[in-house]
Motif scaffolding. Structure first.
Motif, PDB file in Angstrom:
ATOM      1  N   ARG A 190     176.978  75.188  14.733  1.00  0.00           N
ATOM      2  CA  ARG A 190     177.608  75.259  16.048  1.00  0.00           C
ATOM      3  C   ARG A 190     177.942  76.707  16.406  1.00  0.00           C
ATOM      4  O   ARG A 190     178.505  77.438  15.577  1.00  0.00           O
ATOM      5  CB  ARG A 190     178.907  74.443  16.072  1.00  0.00           C
ATOM      6  CG  ARG A 190     178.714  72.961  15.849  1.00  0.00           C
ATOM      7  CD  ARG A 190     177.996  72.323  17.037  1.00  0.00           C
ATOM      8  NE  ARG A 190     177.883  70.891  16.888  1.00  0.00           N
ATOM      9  CZ  ARG A 190     176.775  70.269  16.509  1.00  0.00           C
ATOM     10  NH1 ARG A 190     175.696  70.948  16.223  1.00  0.00           N
ATOM     11  NH2 ARG A 190     176.744  68.954  16.426  1.00  0.00           N
ATOM     12  N   PRO A 191     177.632  77.097  17.639  1.00  0.00           N
ATOM     13  CA  PRO A 191     177.994  78.456  18.070  1.00  0.00           C
ATOM     14  C   PRO A 191     179.504  78.598  18.240  1.00  0.00           C
ATOM     15  O   PRO A 191     180.211  77.619  18.502  1.00  0.00           O
ATOM     16  CB  PRO A 191     177.264  78.621  19.403  1.00  0.00           C
ATOM     17  CG  PRO A 191     176.989  77.237  19.878  1.00  0.00           C
ATOM     18  CD  PRO A 191     176.924  76.352  18.668  1.00  0.00           C
ATOM     19  N   GLY A 192     179.963  79.829  18.111  1.00  0.00           N
ATOM     20  CA  GLY A 192     181.386  80.109  18.252  1.00  0.00           C
ATOM     21  C   GLY A 192     181.953  79.643  19.581  1.00  0.00           C
ATOM     22  O   GLY A 192     183.086  79.154  19.638  1.00  0.00           O
ATOM     23  N   ALA A 193     181.178  79.768  20.661  1.00  0.00           N
ATOM     24  CA  ALA A 193     181.668  79.342  21.975  1.00  0.00           C
ATOM     25  C   ALA A 193     181.970  77.842  21.978  1.00  0.00           C
ATOM     26  O   ALA A 193     182.957  77.405  22.578  1.00  0.00           O
ATOM     27  CB  ALA A 193     180.651  79.687  23.058  1.00  0.00           C
ATOM     28  N   TYR A 194     181.136  77.069  21.307  1.00  0.00           N
ATOM     29  CA  TYR A 194     181.395  75.628  21.211  1.00  0.00           C
ATOM     30  C   TYR A 194     182.692  75.364  20.444  1.00  0.00           C
ATOM     31  O   TYR A 194     183.517  74.551  20.859  1.00  0.00           O
ATOM     32  CB  TYR A 194     180.218  74.913  20.540  1.00  0.00           C
ATOM     33  CG  TYR A 194     180.557  73.495  20.135  1.00  0.00           C
ATOM     34  CD1 TYR A 194     180.532  72.466  21.067  1.00  0.00           C
ATOM     35  CD2 TYR A 194     180.931  73.195  18.838  1.00  0.00           C
ATOM     36  CE1 TYR A 194     180.874  71.165  20.701  1.00  0.00           C
ATOM     37  CE2 TYR A 194     181.263  71.901  18.462  1.00  0.00           C
ATOM     38  CZ  TYR A 194     181.237  70.894  19.400  1.00  0.00           C
ATOM     39  OH  TYR A 194     181.581  69.612  19.028  1.00  0.00           O
TER      40      TYR A 194
END
Length: 182
Positions: free
Chosen positions: A79-83
């Motif tokens: 999962r990306p940090g923004a998520y």
């Protein structure tokens, strides 16, 4: 441009089984071409930077590499940090007022709607509660996960069949948000 990701490995280093040493996981991620690799705790949390924008491809690559290196399959979510920040921001429970052991996030490999849990009488587990978010289930367990009857019910095979899911306590979620900041 690269993106910061968290890799969440499911079911490793539990009671001495399915051992994936974090130093070896860091090496593996580096060998796969990722940068700024670090791990958190021994429970399968890694953070890295990648030029790839495809979390499913990153997940598949990591699962293949772990299977080849350690000799057993490990389900992973990437999962990306923004998520992760959006998960923390959307928490329906008063996270700042709770102990980290009282609040958990279960991450899913795909969206799950309320109908998935229709057979569960959530009211029977009060004061424990759960709420769904974007590919995440938030669980409030005031006595902790180890004593949670709701967590036990949510983990039953009838409810989890066909899903890849892995849980983290809120302290770990917050730390991963911090570690994935660009």
């Amino acid at each position: 441009m690269s993106t910061r990701y968290a890799a969440l490995l499911r079911g490793i280093n539990v009671s001495g089984h399915r051992k994936v040493p974090m130093a070896e996981l860091r090496t593996l991620l580096t060998e796969l071409g990722h940068d700024d690799v670090s791990t958190y705790l021994q429970s399968g949390n890694a953070v890295f930077s990648s030029a790839s924008g495809d979390e499913d491809a990153l997940r598949a690559e990591l699962e293949r590499a772990i299977g080849a290196r350690f000799g057993f399959p490990v389900d992973c979510l990437v999962r990306p940090g923004a998520y992760l920040r959006s998960v923390a921001d959307a928490c329906p429970f008063p996270a700042a007022e709770l102990e980290g052991r009282q609040l958990h996030a279960t991450f899913f490999d795909r969206p799950v709607d309320a109908a998935h849990f229709h057979s569960l009488d959530a009211a029977a587990f009060r004061p424990e509660e759960f709420r769904l978010g974007a590919r995440v289930l938030y669980l409030y367990a005031p006595d902790g996960l180890g004593r949670s009857k709701l967590a036990e019910a949510l983990g039953r095979p009838a409810l989890t069949r066909g899903l890849v899911a892995t849980s983290r306590n809120w302290n770990t979620v917050v730390k991963l948000v911090e570690m994935t900041r660009d």
